[in-house]
Scaffold this active site. Structure first.
Site, PDB file in Angstrom:
ATOM      1  N   CYS A   1       0.831  -1.209   0.000  1.00 38.61           N
ATOM      2  CA  CYS A   1       0.000   0.000   0.000  1.00 38.61           C
ATOM      3  C   CYS A   1       0.865   1.258   0.000  1.00 38.61           C
ATOM      4  O   CYS A   1       1.340   1.697   1.048  1.00 38.61           O
ATOM      5  CB  CYS A   1      -0.925  -0.008   1.219  1.00 38.61           C
ATOM      6  SG  CYS A   1      -1.968   1.465   1.317  1.00 38.61           S
TER       7      CYS A   1
ATOM      8  N   CYS B   1      -0.539   4.119   2.044  1.00 35.60           N
ATOM      9  CA  CYS B   1      -0.322   4.020   3.498  1.00 35.60           C
ATOM     10  C   CYS B   1       1.133   4.302   3.872  1.00 35.60           C
ATOM     11  O   CYS B   1       1.397   4.965   4.867  1.00 35.60           O
ATOM     12  CB  CYS B   1      -0.659   2.610   4.005  1.00 35.60           C
ATOM     13  SG  CYS B   1      -2.129   1.871   3.311  1.00 35.60           S
ATOM     14  N   ASP B   2       2.069   3.761   3.108  1.00 31.65           N
ATOM     15  CA  ASP B   2       3.466   3.730   3.556  1.00 31.65           C
ATOM     16  C   ASP B   2       4.424   4.606   2.743  1.00 31.65           C
ATOM     17  O   ASP B   2       5.591   4.735   3.114  1.00 31.65           O
ATOM     18  CB  ASP B   2       3.983   2.278   3.498  1.00 31.65           C
ATOM     19  CG  ASP B   2       3.149   1.348   4.369  1.00 31.65           C
ATOM     20  OD1 ASP B   2       2.666   1.808   5.415  1.00 31.65           O
ATOM     21  OD2 ASP B   2       2.979   0.175   4.001  1.00 31.65           O
TER      22      ASP B   2
END
Ligand code: NAP
Length: 312
Positions: free
Chosen positions: A136, A139-140
């Site tokens: 992701c 997300c990261d």
């Protein structure tokens, strides 16, 4: 506490499940949506959605999820988050859905549980997940500011997320097993024009190396077998998806990869069970197709419930 009995149970609160819920709520069907995580589904893993009509400037997955949820709840739809459906079986009173809480009995079930990222299974992948290996970018990605990263895959997800990662990373190497990308042409054009993106064509990821965190990735040319090492701090893997269909395995027919087979009304092989969105065997998995699926499955379930009521 008495038994929870509903006319319709929708499993999954992504775009497909929520749309099915909007149609059910407007038809005043006694319905609840169960979601094992939070509302939104796979668009939450995407930065900006540019191909969903009505949003000429694009919309983030988060904003779209919020809007659909607001719309659904305005019609009185009940959504239970953090409540997974573990197994669905056919009983004398209807379908019994084992959940993380009490079981729920429902006349009809719509499976809209989506799909999760496929794993590559290369050495280092599992060990470094969360320590440089990610599925992701939304997300990261920000953790890789001023660092070099690799993205594995050549589909829409890989190329879109590689483009997103260029906001943070100094260099993004796309590792793709063929000499041609599968992604939409507009994404290909953007990737090829982006100075931060390099493509390792006809290459496969052999292993991910590191100590406490990722330090590099070994790739091999698929024709010559020649290996080389990419100095990267992160590896993002986008090699397709696996359906979240275990809760109905054995109840409904699915293809060899577990995607649920449906007819043109999105009915499954189990009468009264419908499937929509990414969990369904189909040729295209987009937000646009998921919402169409949700509407169709909801109307199919409503018709089934009407027929059931007429028989009683
Ligand atoms: P996908 O379209 O199935 O692409 C998977 C990619 O991973 C392909 O390039 C494939 O290579 C590669 N791959 C698969 N298995 C591999 C393996 N074992 N080793 C190395 N490479 C492997 O999956 P996706 O990109 O995750 O997208 C999933 C669905 O969501 C698609 O329907 C996609 O259109 C949709 N989606 C759409 C958007 C958008 O429209 N903006 C964004 C994200 C996702 P080959 O090409 O050689 O098969």
């Amino acid at each position: 506490m008495g038994e929870d009995v509903r006319d319709l149970l929708i499993l999954g609160a992504g775009p497909a499940g929520l749309t099915a819920g909007i149609y059910a709520a407007r038809a005043r069907v006694d319905c609840v949506v169960l979601e094992k995580g939070i509302v939104g589904g796979s668009p939450l893993l995407t930065d900006v959605i540019e191909n969903y009509p009505g949003f000429p400037d694009g919309i983030t997955g988060m904003d779209l999820a919020e809007k659909i949820q607001t719309q659904a709840e305005a019609f009185g739809l009940e959504i239970r988050t953090l409540t997974g459906a573990n197994a669905v079986s056919a009983g004398p009173e209807g379908f019994v859905v084992e959940t993380d809480d009490e079981p729920i009995v429902a006349g009809s079930v719509i499976v809209a549980t989506g799909a999760h990222p496929n794993r590559l299974g290369v050495p280092g992948e599992a060990d470094f997940t969360g320590r440089g290996v990610s599925y992701c970018a939304t997300c990261d990605g920000a953790m890789f500011k001023d660092k070099a990263v690799a993205v594995v895959g050549g589909g829409d997800a890989a190329v879109e997320e590689a483009l997103f990662l260029t906001r943070f990373a100094t260099k993004v190497t796309i590792i793709h097993r063929r000499d041609e990308l599968r992604a939409a042409k507009i994404l290909q054009e953007r990737a090829l024009a982006n100075e931060k993106i390099e493509i390792a064509w006809s290459s496969r990821l052999v292993r991910i190396d590191g100590d406490q965190v990722v330090r590099g990735a070994t790739i091999a040319n698929v024709d010559s077998g020649e290996e080389s090492v990419l100095e990267v701090d992160g590896v993002f893997i986008y090699v397709g998806t696996v359906p979240n269909s275990e809760c109905v395995s054995g109840l409904v027919d699915s293809d060899e990869r577990g995607f649920i087979l449906t007819d043109d009304r999105l009915a499954t092989s189990a009468r009264g069970v419908f499937a929509c969105g990414d969990v369904r065997a189909s040729h295209l998995r987009q937000v646009a197709t998921a919402v169409g699926d949700g509407a169709l499955a909801s109307v199919g379930a409503q018709k089934y419930l009407d027929e059931l009521a007429a028989q009683q």
